[in-house]
Write an enzyme that holds these catalytic residues in place. Structure first.
Site, PDB file in Angstrom:
ATOM      1  N   VAL A  13      85.598 -95.200 -89.766  1.00 54.77           N
ATOM      2  CA  VAL A  13      85.125 -94.368 -88.464  1.00 54.77           C
ATOM      3  C   VAL A  13      84.563 -95.596 -87.546  1.00 54.77           C
ATOM      4  O   VAL A  13      85.320 -95.788 -86.445  1.00 54.77           O
ATOM      5  CB  VAL A  13      83.814 -93.327 -88.567  1.00 54.77           C
ATOM      6  CG1 VAL A  13      83.721 -92.891 -87.207  1.00 54.77           C
ATOM      7  CG2 VAL A  13      84.448 -92.468 -89.528  1.00 54.77           C
ATOM      8  N   SER A 130      75.495-100.962 -82.523  1.00 54.56           N
ATOM      9  CA  SER A 130      75.207 -99.450 -82.429  1.00 54.56           C
ATOM     10  C   SER A 130      75.568 -98.519 -81.353  1.00 54.56           C
ATOM     11  O   SER A 130      76.331 -99.096 -80.528  1.00 54.56           O
ATOM     12  CB  SER A 130      73.291 -99.559 -82.096  1.00 54.56           C
ATOM     13  OG  SER A 130      72.832 -98.243 -81.905  1.00 54.56           O
ATOM     14  N   GLY A 131      75.317 -97.367 -81.789  1.00 55.86           N
ATOM     15  CA  GLY A 131      76.103 -96.369 -80.842  1.00 55.86           C
ATOM     16  C   GLY A 131      76.806 -95.290 -81.647  1.00 55.86           C
ATOM     17  O   GLY A 131      77.351 -94.208 -81.080  1.00 55.86           O
ATOM     18  N   LYS A 184      69.088-105.412 -84.997  1.00 58.97           N
ATOM     19  CA  LYS A 184      69.654-104.244 -85.200  1.00 58.97           C
ATOM     20  C   LYS A 184      68.870-103.653 -86.362  1.00 58.97           C
ATOM     21  O   LYS A 184      68.670-102.322 -85.952  1.00 58.97           O
ATOM     22  CB  LYS A 184      71.222-104.397 -85.769  1.00 58.97           C
ATOM     23  CG  LYS A 184      71.837-102.979 -86.209  1.00 58.97           C
ATOM     24  CD  LYS A 184      71.991-102.030 -84.996  1.00 58.97           C
ATOM     25  CE  LYS A 184      72.734-100.853 -85.246  1.00 58.97           C
ATOM     26  NZ  LYS A 184      72.492 -99.969 -86.403  1.00 58.97           N
ATOM     27  N   HIS A 187      66.100-102.209 -84.301  1.00 53.78           N
ATOM     28  CA  HIS A 187      66.616-100.973 -83.338  1.00 53.78           C
ATOM     29  C   HIS A 187      66.433 -99.834 -84.250  1.00 53.78           C
ATOM     30  O   HIS A 187      65.995 -98.679 -84.045  1.00 53.78           O
ATOM     31  CB  HIS A 187      68.034-101.411 -83.106  1.00 53.78           C
ATOM     32  CG  HIS A 187      68.595-100.207 -82.575  1.00 53.78           C
ATOM     33  ND1 HIS A 187      69.291 -99.077 -83.577  1.00 53.78           N
ATOM     34  CD2 HIS A 187      68.808 -99.807 -81.244  1.00 53.78           C
ATOM     35  CE1 HIS A 187      69.777 -98.307 -82.736  1.00 53.78           C
ATOM     36  NE2 HIS A 187      69.537 -98.486 -81.193  1.00 53.78           N
ATOM     37  N   ASN A 188      67.005 -99.865 -85.692  1.00 55.34           N
ATOM     38  CA  ASN A 188      67.244 -98.679 -86.457  1.00 55.34           C
ATOM     39  C   ASN A 188      65.506 -98.185 -86.919  1.00 55.34           C
ATOM     40  O   ASN A 188      65.448 -97.086 -86.740  1.00 55.34           O
ATOM     41  CB  ASN A 188      67.942 -98.918 -87.503  1.00 55.34           C
ATOM     42  CG  ASN A 188      69.334 -98.879 -87.404  1.00 55.34           C
ATOM     43  OD1 ASN A 188      69.771 -99.056 -86.225  1.00 55.34           O
ATOM     44  ND2 ASN A 188      70.091 -98.551 -88.291  1.00 55.34           N
ATOM     45  N   GLU A 191      64.423 -96.472 -84.004  1.00 57.20           N
ATOM     46  CA  GLU A 191      65.487 -94.985 -83.986  1.00 57.20           C
ATOM     47  C   GLU A 191      64.711 -94.243 -84.679  1.00 57.20           C
ATOM     48  O   GLU A 191      64.382 -92.995 -84.493  1.00 57.20           O
ATOM     49  CB  GLU A 191      66.547 -95.541 -84.523  1.00 57.20           C
ATOM     50  CG  GLU A 191      67.608 -94.282 -84.818  1.00 57.20           C
ATOM     51  CD  GLU A 191      68.956 -94.976 -85.117  1.00 57.20           C
ATOM     52  OE1 GLU A 191      69.771 -95.662 -84.780  1.00 57.20           O
ATOM     53  OE2 GLU A 191      69.405 -94.207 -86.194  1.00 57.20           O
TER      54      GLU A 191
END
Ligand code: 6PG
Length: 476
Positions: A13, A130-131, A184, A187-188, A191
């Protein structure tokens, strides 16, 4: 013919969407996937962009299709598959070629792979992306680490495909070797805490205040117009408003309360622990997912204890007052969570010699990524005014938020605790804010205990020096 601008291996994906994003921006992309059926499905999906895709049937053919020095993106499952792909590519690479791992790699692996590349001629870039699917297709946030020359080789492509925040691309070079994948990971971690704190407020609304999903959805939608304006608040509002087409129930009511996790949030907590930085909101969020996974145990013990949340009544005031309190509570808790995440990065930057640019990190998180928000623009301004090394909680703007709204976080945590609604991340945020502003803590007692049972020694607050010992037991 070598006429592709870039190569991409792994058409899952994320890989497929990144390839289409690059093609959309006019780049010719050579692609390869180990399973042919996946390549066929991708080519079908490419539609009008098919002309800019070069279909290849081996990593060697892919390398041959790209203009040298060749940038080649690897977008396969993080872990051994990345090493295998690098090994297969190895023989085909020439000096100046750039291997880009755009998966959710553990930054320790990225550091190792970067070291293994040294002396081989080609360059290595660890790229945090990310996204989700949408981001990959229409504009992700991208965090690059590795050789600066490698970044410069692909900078134009990354800037073109990145998310855009008011004209500024959300991609940047952040430092050597594992810097991008480390950022990253944090970031997670953030998140995870953002999501957990939102879920805890949902718990207060649902179980403490007895609100219906659609009503909660409207409150979140309203909050998205204020200081909490963010992608996660926005999607929470939408999720809560969505009915299940099969049963007509709110969709969220028919989803089992057992959360998955792929590991990056856990890595963030592990790294914080290893670096000795308190990141309690992230730890609480990771632990909450682990607790959620113990569904059978929870069901059994709920029955054993006859446990049920006590209605909160008007503990938080009338409905409008309660909504405002919860909005403020989330905002203050968010300050704590982001303060912790940035503190982890500050420490890691010193330990690994990355010189991480905090203001830039906040800027490239303003759009494209999962934690994107207005709040990050405010954080970026905070770093701009106060300097990259300043803790968030020490910045005047955030200090005002804490001063103005900490009473609401206290009220929400108190009401939830009294009612029996678990709020581990909100409580962790509150305890952190209390702890970081406590000049005289209680670790003197910990030091006394350590000295008592292990003669570990302590410092005194009335004179210089280390290794003092107490007179333990002498007064028996
Ligand atoms: C992103 C996300 C993404 C992550 C998913 C699922 O920035 O796009 O962080 O990288 O894989 O959010 O993560 P979990 O399965 O651990 O929840």
């Amino acid at each position: 013919m070598a006429d592709a601008d870039i190569g991409l291996i792994g058409l899952g994906v994320m890989g497929g969407n990144l390839a289409l994003n690059m093609a959309d921006h006019g780049f010719r992309v050579a692609v390869y996937n180990r399973t042919r059926a996946r390549t066929d499905a991708f080519l079908e999906r490419a539609g009008a962009l098919r002309d800019r895709i070069v279909d290849t049937d081996s990593p060697q053919a892919l390398a041959a299709a790209v203009k040298p020095p060749r940038p080649i993106v690897i977008m396969v499952e993080a872990g051994p598959a990345v090493d295998e792909t690098i090994a297969v590519l190895g023989a085909t690479l020439s000096p100046g070629d750039v291997v880009i791992d755009a998966g959710n790699a553990n930054f320790h692996d990225t550091r190792r792979r970067a070291a293994e590349t040294t002396g081989k001629g080609h360059l290595y870039l660890g790229l945090g992306v990310s996204g989700g699917e949408e981001g990959a297709r229409y504009g992700p946030s991208m965090m690059a680490g590795g050789d600066r020359a490698a970044f410069e080789r692909v900078e134009a492509i990354l800037m073109a495909i990145a998310a855009d925040y008011k004209g500024a691309p959300c991609a940047a070079y952040l430092g050597s070797d594992g810097a991008g994948h480390f950022v990253k990971t944090i970031h997670n971690g953030i998140e995870y805490s953002d999501m957990q704190m939102i879920a805890e407020i949902y718990g207060v609304m649902r179980d403490g205040l007895g609100m219906a999903a659609a009503d909660m959805g409207s409150v979140f939608a309203r909050w998205n117009e204020g200081p909490l304006d963010s992608y996660l608040i926005e999607i929470t509002g939408k999720v809560l408003a969505e009915p299940d087409p099969e049963t007509g129930w709110p969709m969220v009511n028919v989803i089992l309360d057992r959360a998955g996790q792929k590991g990056t949030g856990r890595w963030a907590a592990i790294e914080a622990q290893t670096l000795g930085v308190p990141a309690t909101t992230i730890e609480a969020a990771v632990a909450a997912r682990a607790l959620s996974a113990r569904k059978d145990e929870r069901v059994t013990q709920a029955e054993q204890y006859g446990f049920a949340v006590k209605p909160m009544g008007d503990a938080l005031g009338d409905p409008e007052a309660a909504y405002t309190r919860m909005e403020n509570a989330l905002l203050v808790a968010k300050v704590a969570a982001y303060a912790q995440g940035f503190a982890v990065m500050t420490e890691a930057s010193a330990v690994y010699g990355w010189n991480l640019p905090m203001m830039t990190i906040a800027r490239i998180w303003r759009a494209g990524c999962i934690i994107r928000s207005q709040f990050l623009d405010t954080i970026a301004s905070g770093f701009e005014k106060s300097g990259d090394q300043t803790p968030l909680t020490a910045m005047p703007y955030f200090a005002t938020i804490i001063d103005d709204a900490e009473a609401d976080l206290r009220a929400v945590v108190l009401a939830a605790t009294q009612a029996g609604v678990p709020v581990p991340a909100l409580s962790a945020a509150l305890a952190y804010l209390d702890g970081i502003r406590t000049a005289n803590g209680t670790a003197n007692l910990i030091q006394a205990q350590r000295d008592f049972f292990g003669a570990h020694g302590f410092e005194r607050n009335d004179r210089e020096g280390k290794g003092f010992h107490g007179p333990w037991g002498m007064t028996d």
